[in-house]
Enzyme design. Structure first.
Site: not given
Ligand code: PNS
Length: 161
Positions: A17, A41, A91, A128
């Protein structure tokens, strides 16, 4: 003024990150690392505040990076702050399959573009969740997470925080 957001759970932030944040900060004038909840998650090892503090600590030498959190739709944050770019690391093709629909949904909802940086080959296998699993069983994470994260994980798994 070009502005970008690096969104994610960051539970906790890894060297992969940090490499993406550093590279994003070279291409955009202002970069916000945004710690967001991921409804898919389970509750995290670190609280949102702990994750933000660790990210602040490990990016303190990069003047155009700030850290924030958001509990709603990502596009509501980018629209409210007039931010036109999301930056994420890729990745592998697994990441591509996970990221493509989110990038397309976010663009449809608000017009925001997602920029992907190819993960440095040193960090291609780091996540992570894998770091948490290794740390839980006492494996060595030196070089895979920043030193303050290494210390914080040791404390978590030794039960001292
Ligand atoms: O590190 P991650 O958990 O893979 O990140 C995913 C994340 C947090 C970027 C995604 O879950 C997100 O954008 N969450 C905010 C809510 C949202 O906007 N959801 C619609 C995504 S199209």
């Amino acid at each position: 003024m070009t502005k970008a957001v690096c969104p994610g759970s960051f539970d906790p932030v890894t060297n992969g990150h940090l490499d993406i944040f550093t590279r994003a900060a070279r291409s955009f004038d202002e970069v916000t690392v945004l710690v967001t909840g991921n409804p898919n998650k389970q509750s995290g090892l670190f609280s949102i505040d702990e994750r933000m503090d660790l990210i602040r600590e490990v990016t303190s030498h990069i003047p155009n990076i700030t850290v924030d959190t958001w509990g709603g739709l990502l596009v509501d944050y980018t629209t409210a702050h007039n931010i036109g770019a999301l930056v994420k690391g890729l990745r592998s093709s697994l990441d591509y399959d996970y990221e493509l629909p989110m990038a397309q949904m976010n663009r449809r909802l608000s017009g925001v573009d997602t920029f992907f940086l190819m993960t440095d080959e040193k960090y291609g296998y780091i996540s992570s969740s894998l770091c948490k699993e290794v740390a839980k069983y006492g494996g060595d994470l030196k070089g895979l997470v920043p030193d303050p994260v290494f210390e914080a994980m040791n404390q978590k798994f030794s039960g001292t925080t």
